[in-house]
Enzyme design. Structure first.
Site, PDB file in Angstrom:
ATOM      1  N   SER A 259       6.450   2.576 -18.720  1.00  0.00           N
ATOM      2  CA  SER A 259       6.852   1.489 -19.615  1.00  0.00           C
ATOM      3  C   SER A 259       6.277   1.643 -21.021  1.00  0.00           C
ATOM      4  O   SER A 259       6.883   1.184 -21.993  1.00  0.00           O
ATOM      5  CB  SER A 259       6.442   0.132 -19.027  1.00  0.00           C
ATOM      6  OG  SER A 259       5.077   0.121 -18.690  1.00  0.00           O
ATOM      7  N   HIS A 311       2.097  -1.848 -23.361  1.00  0.00           N
ATOM      8  CA  HIS A 311       3.420  -2.017 -23.975  1.00  0.00           C
ATOM      9  C   HIS A 311       3.321  -2.107 -25.492  1.00  0.00           C
ATOM     10  O   HIS A 311       4.106  -1.480 -26.217  1.00  0.00           O
ATOM     11  CB  HIS A 311       4.092  -3.269 -23.417  1.00  0.00           C
ATOM     12  CG  HIS A 311       4.422  -3.163 -21.960  1.00  0.00           C
ATOM     13  ND1 HIS A 311       4.670  -4.260 -21.170  1.00  0.00           N
ATOM     14  CD2 HIS A 311       4.535  -2.072 -21.154  1.00  0.00           C
ATOM     15  CE1 HIS A 311       4.944  -3.847 -19.937  1.00  0.00           C
ATOM     16  NE2 HIS A 311       4.864  -2.530 -19.907  1.00  0.00           N
TER      17      HIS A 311
END
Length: 339
Positions: A259, A311
């Site tokens: 991610s 992230h």
């Protein structure tokens, strides 16, 4: 990861964001407003009466009334842009079932009219433009295909080693562990963790995001630049988590997943569009990227199992890479994700 929670989040937040963007008087967004309101209504009723399945029910409504029409309309635009009016008209007619708007009906009529004119002109024996382009499209994002396969093969290796819920198994296969990196010098974990996943759902979501977001960026900046962006964003994500953990800003014992790389792609798309903000549809596409970022941040805040630090570090690294790696001219912009 709790799928019910994930789908509930998607159904509610994405619908609210669609309403925020589409709720303007005298604009051709009525279909999106109606779709978002229906999704919210279905999700709310499910939450009141079937709470344990509300996410699944709302997720199905979101997938049918918002996600599929968005992807379908993008495909309609792609096919029309390459002169395949017959295919665009057929797909538009199917989408009318889920997205019955006057604008889409007008588009379908226009495509059919263009198809009839195109048919009258085709008599020279050459392959249609749409067919020639379609073949090249299959090879337009080789890096994305290789990365998807690499993540899938690595996951098969993971499950062959043992239970992915066991921290010892993840440690052996190369999960990111900040103190192992700093104290024991296992810097290779910064890289290996980018291709590991904590379960099939985790893998599926990341591969799907890579499939949707990766090709437009690869076609815009080129395969080698895309690979550099993907890997450097991921490494920046891993390094950022290690640094923030050592400084005491976050608490991370183990971390796996692509991610950080995916958010690097999102950031790179944003940087690319900022660099070419005067190009056609650049501002609209940048708005779509901002919506993705808002959804991801909201999801991170509501889900303790995911790492917002990873992230955000990947996103920031990707943004600057997008600014640096963007071609100097706007000719390289790929418009296939413009809608």
């Amino acid at each position: 990861m709790d799928l019910n929670h994930i789908f509930l989040f998607l159904a509610v937040i994405s619908s609210l964001l669609v309403l925020a963007r589409a709720w303007r008087p005298h604009t051709p967004y009525r279909g999106w407003r109606v779709g978002a309101l229906i999704v919210l209504a279905i999700t709310c009723v499910a939450w009141l009466f079937l709470r344990n399945a509300a996410g699944y029910i709302g997720g199905i409504a979101w997938f049918a009334l918002l996600f599929l029409p968005a992807i379908g309309l993008r495909k309609v635009t792609e096919r029309a842009a390459r002169g395949d009016y017959r295919s665009a008209a057929k797909l538009g007619a199917i989408l009318q079932i889920l997205h019955p708007t006057a604008e889409l009906r007008d588009q379908v009529r226009l495509f059919r009219h263009l198809e009839s004119r195109q048919t009258q002109r085709v008599a020279f024996g050459s392959a249609p433009l749409g067919e020639r382009i379609r073949h090249s499209q299959l090879r337009s994002a080789p890096a994305v295909l290789v990365l998807i396969l690499l993540n899938a093969v690595t996951f098969l290796f993971e499950i062959s080693v043992g239970d992915l819920n066991n921290p010892d198994v993840l440690h052996r296969v190369g999960a990111l562990e900040p103190y192992a990196v700093v104290v024991q010098g296992e810097y290779w974990r910064l890289f290996t963790a980018l291709f590991l996943h904590g379960g099939f759902t985790h893998l599926l979501f990341n591969i799907f995001a890579l499939y949707i977001l990766g090709p437009p960026l690869e076609r815009s900046i080129g395969t080698m630049r895309f690979v550099v962006c993907y890997l450097i964003s991921g490494l920046a994500s891993s390094a950022g988590v290690v640094g923030l953990t050592i400084l005491g800003f976050v608490q991370v014992s183990q971390l796996v997943g692509a991610s950080g790389c995916i958010m690097g792609i999102v950031g790179a798309l944003a940087g690319f569009l900022v660099r070419h903000r005067h190009a056609p549809q650049a501002k609209q596409r940048l708005g779509n990227i901002v919506m993705i970022i808002v959804i991801q941040v909201a999801f991170d805040l509501s889900t303790p199992q995911v790492s917002m630090a990873a992230h955000l570090c990947g996103l920031i690294a990707g943004f600057f890479l997008g600014l640096i790696l963007a071609p100097r001219t706007a000719a390289g912009i790929d418009d296939s994700d413009g809608h």
